[in-house]
Motif scaffolding. Structure first.
Motif, PDB file in Angstrom:
ATOM      1  N   ALA A  42       0.827  -1.212   0.000  1.00 52.67           N
ATOM      2  CA  ALA A  42       0.000   0.000   0.000  1.00 52.67           C
ATOM      3  C   ALA A  42       0.859   1.259   0.000  1.00 52.67           C
ATOM      4  O   ALA A  42       0.534   2.251  -0.669  1.00 52.67           O
ATOM      5  CB  ALA A  42      -0.944  -0.010   1.205  1.00 52.67           C
ATOM      6  N   ILE A  43       1.963   1.236   0.744  1.00 52.45           N
ATOM      7  CA  ILE A  43       2.869   2.387   0.784  1.00 52.45           C
ATOM      8  C   ILE A  43       3.460   2.640  -0.601  1.00 52.45           C
ATOM      9  O   ILE A  43       3.510   3.783  -1.068  1.00 52.45           O
ATOM     10  CB  ILE A  43       3.968   2.190   1.845  1.00 52.45           C
ATOM     11  CG1 ILE A  43       3.345   2.326   3.242  1.00 52.45           C
ATOM     12  CG2 ILE A  43       5.120   3.173   1.654  1.00 52.45           C
ATOM     13  CD1 ILE A  43       4.244   1.882   4.370  1.00 52.45           C
ATOM     14  N   LEU A  44       3.883   1.582  -1.277  1.00 52.03           N
ATOM     15  CA  LEU A  44       4.459   1.764  -2.612  1.00 52.03           C
ATOM     16  C   LEU A  44       3.401   2.244  -3.604  1.00 52.03           C
ATOM     17  O   LEU A  44       3.696   3.085  -4.468  1.00 52.03           O
ATOM     18  CB  LEU A  44       5.131   0.479  -3.079  1.00 52.03           C
ATOM     19  CG  LEU A  44       6.354   0.063  -2.265  1.00 52.03           C
ATOM     20  CD1 LEU A  44       7.004  -1.179  -2.855  1.00 52.03           C
ATOM     21  CD2 LEU A  44       7.370   1.196  -2.150  1.00 52.03           C
ATOM     22  N   GLU A  45       2.176   1.740  -3.469  1.00 51.05           N
ATOM     23  CA  GLU A  45       1.103   2.237  -4.334  1.00 51.05           C
ATOM     24  C   GLU A  45       0.830   3.715  -4.054  1.00 51.05           C
ATOM     25  O   GLU A  45       0.621   4.497  -4.976  1.00 51.05           O
ATOM     26  CB  GLU A  45      -0.163   1.398  -4.129  1.00 51.05           C
ATOM     27  CG  GLU A  45      -0.040  -0.001  -4.695  1.00 51.05           C
ATOM     28  CD  GLU A  45      -1.169  -0.929  -4.270  1.00 51.05           C
ATOM     29  OE1 GLU A  45      -2.101  -0.489  -3.560  1.00 51.05           O
ATOM     30  OE2 GLU A  45      -1.100  -2.113  -4.640  1.00 51.05           O
ATOM     31  N   ASN A  46       0.848   4.099  -2.779  1.00 47.94           N
ATOM     32  CA  ASN A  46       0.620   5.499  -2.423  1.00 47.94           C
ATOM     33  C   ASN A  46       1.792   6.379  -2.853  1.00 47.94           C
ATOM     34  O   ASN A  46       1.610   7.568  -3.105  1.00 47.94           O
ATOM     35  CB  ASN A  46       0.347   5.656  -0.923  1.00 47.94           C
ATOM     36  CG  ASN A  46      -0.139   7.051  -0.591  1.00 47.94           C
ATOM     37  OD1 ASN A  46      -0.720   7.752  -1.411  1.00 47.94           O
ATOM     38  ND2 ASN A  46       0.115   7.471   0.634  1.00 47.94           N
ATOM     39  N   SER A  47       2.980   5.817  -2.964  1.00 45.68           N
ATOM     40  CA  SER A  47       4.112   6.621  -3.452  1.00 45.68           C
ATOM     41  C   SER A  47       3.861   7.049  -4.899  1.00 45.68           C
ATOM     42  O   SER A  47       4.227   8.159  -5.293  1.00 45.68           O
ATOM     43  CB  SER A  47       5.438   5.870  -3.306  1.00 45.68           C
ATOM     44  OG  SER A  47       5.525   4.775  -4.194  1.00 45.68           O
ATOM     45  N   ALA A  48       3.204   6.202  -5.670  1.00 42.68           N
ATOM     46  CA  ALA A  48       2.837   6.573  -7.043  1.00 42.68           C
ATOM     47  C   ALA A  48       1.797   7.687  -7.017  1.00 42.68           C
ATOM     48  O   ALA A  48       1.851   8.623  -7.826  1.00 42.68           O
ATOM     49  CB  ALA A  48       2.313   5.360  -7.804  1.00 42.68           C
ATOM     50  N   VAL A  49       0.858   7.615  -6.073  1.00 41.77           N
ATOM     51  CA  VAL A  49      -0.152   8.670  -5.925  1.00 41.77           C
ATOM     52  C   VAL A  49       0.527   9.985  -5.553  1.00 41.77           C
ATOM     53  O   VAL A  49       0.195  11.041  -6.099  1.00 41.77           O
ATOM     54  CB  VAL A  49      -1.204   8.267  -4.861  1.00 41.77           C
ATOM     55  CG1 VAL A  49      -2.132   9.425  -4.544  1.00 41.77           C
ATOM     56  CG2 VAL A  49      -1.994   7.053  -5.333  1.00 41.77           C
ATOM     57  N   GLN A  50       1.491   9.904  -4.620  1.00 47.31           N
ATOM     58  CA  GLN A  50       2.224  11.114  -4.219  1.00 47.31           C
ATOM     59  C   GLN A  50       2.965  11.716  -5.418  1.00 47.31           C
ATOM     60  O   GLN A  50       2.959  12.927  -5.611  1.00 47.31           O
ATOM     61  CB  GLN A  50       3.216  10.795  -3.091  1.00 47.31           C
ATOM     62  CG  GLN A  50       2.580  10.405  -1.782  1.00 47.31           C
ATOM     63  CD  GLN A  50       1.859  11.562  -1.123  1.00 47.31           C
ATOM     64  OE1 GLN A  50       2.264  12.710  -1.208  1.00 47.31           O
ATOM     65  NE2 GLN A  50       0.767  11.246  -0.456  1.00 47.31           N
ATOM     66  N   ALA A  51       3.607  10.865  -6.207  1.00 50.93           N
ATOM     67  CA  ALA A  51       4.330  11.354  -7.389  1.00 50.93           C
ATOM     68  C   ALA A  51       3.359  12.017  -8.369  1.00 50.93           C
ATOM     69  O   ALA A  51       3.650  13.093  -8.905  1.00 50.93           O
ATOM     70  CB  ALA A  51       5.084  10.212  -8.058  1.00 50.93           C
TER      71      ALA A  51
END
Length: 181
Positions: free
Chosen positions: A85-94
């Protein structure tokens, strides 16, 4: 398509190694935090070191607080569900910050907003001010709090259809007045 920068990919490789070294089958948020710290060139590692996070202390805490070979649902990447989930959210942040690639700073932002993950809890244990680190990360990226607020305001759907004027405060705090009612 692999959107990770060279530094972010290296941090994730170091996270997988840290998980294996600590006897874990799965890479968790605590290992991602350690990988970000160990990656010497990325923004996230520099910020973590600036806040006094040290590999030895973090590794010791992980060893003391995390049981080896914890049972968790495995996915194809060998990540815990929280780490995924953190890695998926890192894409959202980007995407939110209009970045074509996901850097260590985006992974750190995603980790910091997940206040329930082990990595963020370890930072709390190390007396790191999570909100201040979040803002410092934005600053290192050249994003002011006002710019981020404007971005978040345009994308955030608040309760009752209203957009909050304080998205960072809302994310890291509780409205005690609302809770008391």
């Amino acid at each position: 398509m692999n959107r990770y920068t060279t530094y972010a990919a290296e941090a994730l490789r170091l996270a997988r190694l840290a998980a294996r070294h600590s006897g874990q089958e799965l890479t968790g948020s605590e290992h991602i935090l350690l990988g970000l710290l160990e990656e010497k060139e990325g923004t996230a590692g520099a910020i973590l070191r600036k806040y006094g996070v040290r590999k030895e202390k973090l590794s010791d805490l992980i060893g003391e607080l995390i049981a080896p070979k914890a049972e968790a649902v495995k996915n194809t990447e060998g990540l815990t569900p929280r780490a995924q989930a953190i890695l998926e959210n890192s894409a959202v942040q980007a995407d939110l910050l209009k970045s074509a690639q996901i850097g260590t700073e985006h992974i750190l932002l995603a980790l910091l907003v997940d206040v329930e993950c082990v990595g963020t809890r370890l930072l709390h244990t190390l007396d790191v001010n999570i909100q201040r680190m979040y803002l410092e990360t934005l600053k290192a990226m050249g994003v002011t709090e006002d710019q981020y607020r404007a971005i978040a305001k345009g994308t955030q759907k608040a309760r009752d259809g209203e957009v909050s004027e304080t998205p960072l405060l809302d994310r890291f705090s509780r409205d005690l007045t609302a809770l008391a009612q």
